[in-house]
Design a protein around this motif. Sequence first.
Motif, PDB file in Angstrom:
ATOM      1  N   ASN A  32     -22.128  -1.530  -7.215  1.00  5.92           N
ATOM      2  CA  ASN A  32     -22.046  -0.218  -6.595  1.00  5.92           C
ATOM      3  C   ASN A  32     -20.751  -0.034  -5.817  1.00  5.92           C
ATOM      4  OD1 ASN A  32     -22.841   2.312  -5.853  1.00  5.92           O
ATOM      5  ND2 ASN A  32     -24.384   1.651  -4.381  1.00  5.92           N
ATOM      6  N   SER A  33     -20.141   1.129  -5.987  1.00 10.06           N
ATOM      7  CA  SER A  33     -18.981   1.601  -5.226  1.00 10.06           C
ATOM      8  C   SER A  33     -17.634   1.190  -5.803  1.00 10.06           C
ATOM      9  CB  SER A  33     -19.035   1.143  -3.757  1.00 10.06           C
ATOM     10  OG  SER A  33     -20.181   1.634  -3.127  1.00 10.06           O
ATOM     11  N   TYR A  35     -14.652   1.081  -8.565  1.00  5.71           N
ATOM     12  CA  TYR A  35     -14.066   1.794  -9.694  1.00  5.71           C
ATOM     13  C   TYR A  35     -13.011   0.891 -10.307  1.00  5.71           C
ATOM     14  CZ  TYR A  35     -16.271   6.073  -8.004  1.00  5.71           C
ATOM     15  OH  TYR A  35     -17.184   7.022  -7.622  1.00  5.71           O
ATOM     16  N   TYR A  52      -9.826   5.886 -14.675  1.00  3.65           N
ATOM     17  CA  TYR A  52     -10.766   4.868 -14.222  1.00  3.65           C
ATOM     18  C   TYR A  52     -12.123   5.044 -14.881  1.00  3.65           C
ATOM     19  CZ  TYR A  52     -12.785   8.316 -10.883  1.00  3.65           C
ATOM     20  OH  TYR A  52     -13.384   9.405 -10.305  1.00  3.65           O
ATOM     21  N   ALA A  54     -16.038   4.199 -13.503  1.00  4.19           N
ATOM     22  CA  ALA A  54     -16.759   3.843 -12.280  1.00  4.19           C
ATOM     23  C   ALA A  54     -17.885   2.849 -12.569  1.00  4.19           C
ATOM     24  CB  ALA A  54     -17.341   5.101 -11.642  1.00  4.19           C
ATOM     25  N   TYR A  55     -18.438   2.288 -11.490  1.00  5.33           N
ATOM     26  CA  TYR A  55     -19.567   1.361 -11.608  1.00  5.33           C
ATOM     27  C   TYR A  55     -20.723   2.008 -12.360  1.00  5.33           C
ATOM     28  CZ  TYR A  55     -21.393   4.242  -7.867  1.00  5.33           C
ATOM     29  OH  TYR A  55     -21.829   5.310  -7.128  1.00  5.33           O
ATOM     30  N   SER A  56     -20.804   3.326 -12.272  1.00  2.86           N
ATOM     31  CA  SER A  56     -21.879   4.081 -12.917  1.00  2.86           C
ATOM     32  C   SER A  56     -21.629   4.306 -14.410  1.00  2.86           C
ATOM     33  CB  SER A  56     -22.013   5.436 -12.236  1.00  2.86           C
ATOM     34  OG  SER A  56     -20.791   6.152 -12.368  1.00  2.86           O
ATOM     35  N   ASP A 100     -10.692  -0.613  -7.597  1.00  3.03           N
ATOM     36  CA  ASP A 100     -10.585   0.412  -6.557  1.00  3.03           C
ATOM     37  C   ASP A 100     -11.881   0.456  -5.772  1.00  3.03           C
ATOM     38  OD1 ASP A 100     -10.621   2.746  -5.083  1.00  3.03           O
ATOM     39  OD2 ASP A 100      -9.675   3.956  -6.637  1.00  3.03           O
ATOM     40  N   SER A 102     -12.306   2.302  -3.150  1.00  5.83           N
ATOM     41  CA  SER A 102     -12.230   3.496  -2.316  1.00  5.83           C
ATOM     42  C   SER A 102     -12.821   4.733  -2.992  1.00  5.83           C
ATOM     43  CB  SER A 102     -10.768   3.777  -1.950  1.00  5.83           C
ATOM     44  OG  SER A 102     -10.007   4.139  -3.092  1.00  5.83           O
ATOM     45  N   GLY A 103     -13.706   4.516  -3.944  1.00  6.79           N
ATOM     46  CA  GLY A 103     -14.359   5.655  -4.569  1.00  6.79           C
ATOM     47  C   GLY A 103     -13.473   6.439  -5.504  1.00  6.79           C
ATOM     48  N   GLY A 104     -12.464   5.777  -6.075  1.00  9.05           N
ATOM     49  CA  GLY A 104     -11.583   6.466  -6.992  1.00  9.05           C
ATOM     50  C   GLY A 104     -10.425   7.170  -6.325  1.00  9.05           C
ATOM     51  N   TRP A 105     -10.194   6.884  -5.049  1.00  6.83           N
ATOM     52  CA  TRP A 105      -9.126   7.566  -4.318  1.00  6.83           C
ATOM     53  C   TRP A 105      -7.800   6.840  -4.354  1.00  6.83           C
ATOM     54  CZ3 TRP A 105      -9.372  12.449  -2.951  1.00  6.83           C
ATOM     55  CH2 TRP A 105     -10.648  13.034  -2.851  1.00  6.83           C
TER      56      TRP A 105
END
Length: 121
Positions: A32-33, A35, A52, A54-56, A100, A102-105
């Motif tokens: 979780n969290s 990327y 990217y 993401a984990y999802s 990453d 930072s949530g893709g930031w």
Amino acid sequence: QVQLQESGPGLVKPSQTLSLTCTVSNGSITTNSFYWSWIRQPPGKGLEWIGYIAYSGNSYYNPSLKSRASISRDTTKNQITLQLSSVTPEDTAVYYCVRDPSGGWGSYDYWGQGTLVTVSS
């Protein structure tokens, strides 16, 4: 410590599809969290973010590359894959796989060593 290792052909012909794999060790790509991005650096130029996943499993791309780039994953192998279609010599670059948190930031804490891909006939 998380380790990222890029692999793939070092030479690709123009108009073909570039395909690279990033193998992640000591950390799950589904955690979780996190990327997982691909970034490249052409010779003598700055870094360019490609996209990217993401984990999802959701993915997002640089608009300038969106029509040609595809990022996918194999959760059983803990790998991230980049495909870039219709390459030209301008796609010659060192390609990096990065994490990453930072949530893709765009803040990265772990980098692969990078792999040079040359597009040439």
